[in-house]
Enzyme design. Structure first.
Site, PDB file in Angstrom:
ATOM      1  N   PRO A   1       0.860  -1.196   0.000  1.00  0.00           N
ATOM      2  CA  PRO A   1       0.000   0.000   0.000  1.00  0.00           C
ATOM      3  C   PRO A   1       0.890   1.239   0.000  1.00  0.00           C
ATOM      4  O   PRO A   1       1.297   1.735   1.043  1.00  0.00           O
ATOM      5  CB  PRO A   1      -0.800  -0.133   1.305  1.00  0.00           C
ATOM      6  CG  PRO A   1       0.027  -1.008   2.185  1.00  0.00           C
ATOM      7  CD  PRO A   1       0.935  -1.841   1.325  1.00  0.00           C
TER       8      PRO A   1
ATOM      9  N   ASP B   1       5.954   2.957   1.886  1.00  0.00           N
ATOM     10  CA  ASP B   1       5.025   1.879   2.265  1.00  0.00           C
ATOM     11  C   ASP B   1       4.215   2.358   3.477  1.00  0.00           C
ATOM     12  O   ASP B   1       4.774   2.554   4.561  1.00  0.00           O
ATOM     13  CB  ASP B   1       5.865   0.638   2.611  1.00  0.00           C
ATOM     14  CG  ASP B   1       5.013  -0.584   2.921  1.00  0.00           C
ATOM     15  OD1 ASP B   1       3.844  -0.407   3.315  1.00  0.00           O
ATOM     16  OD2 ASP B   1       5.543  -1.697   2.796  1.00  0.00           O
ATOM     17  N   HIS B   2       2.914   2.515   3.286  1.00  0.00           N
ATOM     18  CA  HIS B   2       2.079   3.104   4.339  1.00  0.00           C
ATOM     19  C   HIS B   2       1.929   2.187   5.553  1.00  0.00           C
ATOM     20  O   HIS B   2       1.495   2.621   6.629  1.00  0.00           O
ATOM     21  CB  HIS B   2       0.703   3.470   3.769  1.00  0.00           C
ATOM     22  CG  HIS B   2       0.121   4.704   4.364  1.00  0.00           C
ATOM     23  ND1 HIS B   2       0.209   5.003   5.710  1.00  0.00           N
ATOM     24  CD2 HIS B   2      -0.550   5.741   3.791  1.00  0.00           C
ATOM     25  CE1 HIS B   2      -0.387   6.154   5.942  1.00  0.00           C
ATOM     26  NE2 HIS B   2      -0.851   6.631   4.795  1.00  0.00           N
ATOM     27  N   ARG B   3       2.301   0.906   5.409  1.00  0.00           N
ATOM     28  CA  ARG B   3       2.229   0.010   6.573  1.00  0.00           C
ATOM     29  C   ARG B   3       3.294   0.391   7.604  1.00  0.00           C
ATOM     30  O   ARG B   3       3.201   0.052   8.773  1.00  0.00           O
ATOM     31  CB  ARG B   3       2.447  -1.445   6.138  1.00  0.00           C
ATOM     32  CG  ARG B   3       1.320  -2.004   5.273  1.00  0.00           C
ATOM     33  CD  ARG B   3       1.698  -3.344   4.693  1.00  0.00           C
ATOM     34  NE  ARG B   3       2.870  -3.272   3.809  1.00  0.00           N
ATOM     35  CZ  ARG B   3       3.396  -4.314   3.193  1.00  0.00           C
ATOM     36  NH1 ARG B   3       2.876  -5.510   3.381  1.00  0.00           N
ATOM     37  NH2 ARG B   3       4.438  -4.167   2.402  1.00  0.00           N
ATOM     38  N   VAL B   4       4.333   1.093   7.118  1.00  0.00           N
ATOM     39  CA  VAL B   4       5.469   1.414   7.981  1.00  0.00           C
ATOM     40  C   VAL B   4       5.625   2.922   8.155  1.00  0.00           C
ATOM     41  O   VAL B   4       6.035   3.408   9.201  1.00  0.00           O
ATOM     42  CB  VAL B   4       6.771   0.835   7.346  1.00  0.00           C
ATOM     43  CG1 VAL B   4       7.972   1.100   8.233  1.00  0.00           C
ATOM     44  CG2 VAL B   4       6.630  -0.660   7.086  1.00  0.00           C
TER      45      VAL B   4
END
Ligand code: CAO
Length: 430
Positions: free
Chosen positions: A227, A402-405
């Site tokens: 994402p 990376d939007h997860r991080v």
């Protein structure tokens, strides 16, 4: 008895380059041992021994082009091999040239990352796969595509455990099993449209290069699975460019390496990574692996496709050294002589289109990294200084994270920091 082993029937292929030779004079070969690997633009094939014995002479070298019937190796055998000398001299059955990766299967959209991945296989070397015949046989048995396996052996050789790790990686990625798919992990997409374009006009079909196929598979995976969001910033490089031009003018006399904007960008990015360590990390399940090393990949446009050589330990190098090394690695990438180790271990990547043009773009993250910096051509822009518009040389930055991080606030802070470093390069030393 001396026997000549020739290229067997290899279907429609001819004038195919030899990419690997596994035997030398004096070696003992058994029936069916792989002798050489041929690689066309569509397929990679091992040619097996059709006679057992001691290799007397290797009649080819890597890069030679061969067709059906071309002599490869002369073997001396005391006892005729079970398939008889006729098998060596005559053209063996077509299936005896064993396809290794022909043709490359199209991966599912959620094709998994290699479990040992450090990005090494994502943009792998000029297509050469180094593996022993037994490892190739093992990979074939498991249906593993060797071109996607990350090598850990000497000189970039793929070991049996590398193949095992790659297969395990597939089995442990969520969404690649039927159960995962039914729980919503899989992509339930329509089949790819199949169109007979020739119905609408003249067409020409051109096969993708091996590198395009490998990088395409990795880009597709990264695009689907990460994402990612791209954040833009402008950096004022008026002073930095003036300094670069001045130093290069001075260096003309001494023959010192030419300083490139890319070298300054690599160095400034590492300073920003030190201040924002999350950008120099990888996701591993529920853990974030923070790297204490600073190896920067940079995209290089080559006639065969996109490659990403890596400058190691940038934090310990000066701009001149970085400029010299990027120039050398870019040259090797274009000539197809990069070694696998030259493309492994990146912790962050820069894709510079500055020599070509553009304003902004959205680069795709090179997994398992968590961010990538895109750069376009600098341009003079009017910037308001409170009293008047001033012409300032402006460099467009595009950071995909990376939007997860990394959330938007952090990504924007990183961009602002990087722009400040480039605006006043003295800050890099602080
Ligand atoms: N703004 C303005 N000019 C720039 C610039 C920038 N951001 N970056 C480079 N230039 C100039 C250089 O100064 C050079 O000019 P001179 O010849 O007058 O000195 C010229 O553009 C050519 O530069 P270059 O691109 O050949 O060299 P580089 O060191 O900047 O980059 C490399 C090297 C390997 C990154 C580059 O050659 C390349 O391959 N870029 C493409 C990367 C790519 O394809 N990315 C997309 C990946 S996603 O599909």
């Amino acid at each position: 008895m001396s026997q000549l082993i020739k290229v067997p029937d290899i279907g429609d292929f001819s004038d195919v380059p030899i990419i690997d030779i596994y035997v030398k004079a004096g070696d003992t070969v058994a029936l069916d041992d792989a002798l050489v690997t041929l690689e066309s633009d569509k397929a990679t094939m091992d040619v097996p021994a059709t006679a057992a014995g001691v290799v007397k002479e290797v009649l080819v070298k890597p890069g030679d082009r061969v067709s059906e019937g071309s002599p490869l190796i002369r073997v001396e055998s005391g006892v005729p091999a079970p398939t008889e000398s006729k098998a060596a001299e005559s053209v063996p059955a077509r299936q005896e040239a064993t396809p290794v990766s022909a043709p490359m299967p199209t991966p599912p959209p959620s094709s998994p990352p290699p479990s040992t991945g450090d990005g090494a296989s994502s943009l792998s070397p000029g297509g050469k796969v180094h593996a022993s015949p037994s490892v190739r046989a093992y990979a074939r048995e498991l249906g593993a595509d060797l071109s996607r396996v990350t090598p850990s052996g000497p000189n970039g050789r793929i070991l049996k455990e590398d193949v095992t790790a790659w297969v395990k990686g597939i089995l442990t990625v969520p969404g690649t099993t039927t159960a995962g798919a039914s729980l919503g992990g899989g992509l339930d997409l329509l089949p790819w449209p199949k169109v007979d374009f020739s119905k609408f006009g003249d067409i020409e079909v051109r096969p993708l290069s091996r590198i395009q196929k490998i990088s395409g598979q990795n880009l597709a995976r990264n695009w689907v699975m990460i994402p990612a969001v791209t954040y833009h910033e402008d950096a004022d490089i008026t002073e930095l460019e003036a300094f670069r031009v001045q130093v290069n003018k001075e260096n003309e006399k001494t023959g010192e390496a030419k300083l490139t904007m890319l070298a300054f960008l690599i160095k400034a990015s590492v300073r920003a990574l030190q201040k924002f360590p999350t950008f120099n990390s990888s996701l591993d399940g529920d853990n974030l692996v923070l790297k204490k090393y600073f190896h920067i990949g940079f995209a290089a446009d080559t006639p065969n496709g996109l490659m990403v050589p890596v400058i190691k330990n940038v934090d310990r190098k000066g701009i001149v050294e970085i400029a010299r090394e990027t120039g050398e690695l870019a040259r090797q990438a274009r000539e197809g002589t990069l070694k696998p180790g030259d493309m492994q271990g990146a912790s962050f990547t820069i894709s510079s289109l500055g020599g070509i043009g553009g304003t902004y773009f959205a680069p795709i993250i090179n997994a398992p990294e968590v961010a990538i910096l895109g750069v376009n051509k600098s341009a003079l822009k009017p910037v308001w200084d409170g009293k008047a518009f001033q012409p300032r040389l402006t460099l467009p930055l595009s950071l995909t994270a990376d939007h997860r991080v990394i959330d938007g606030a952090l990504a924007t802070r990183f961009n602002v920091c990087l722009a400040q470093l480039l605006a006043d390069f003295r800050r890099v030393t602080l």
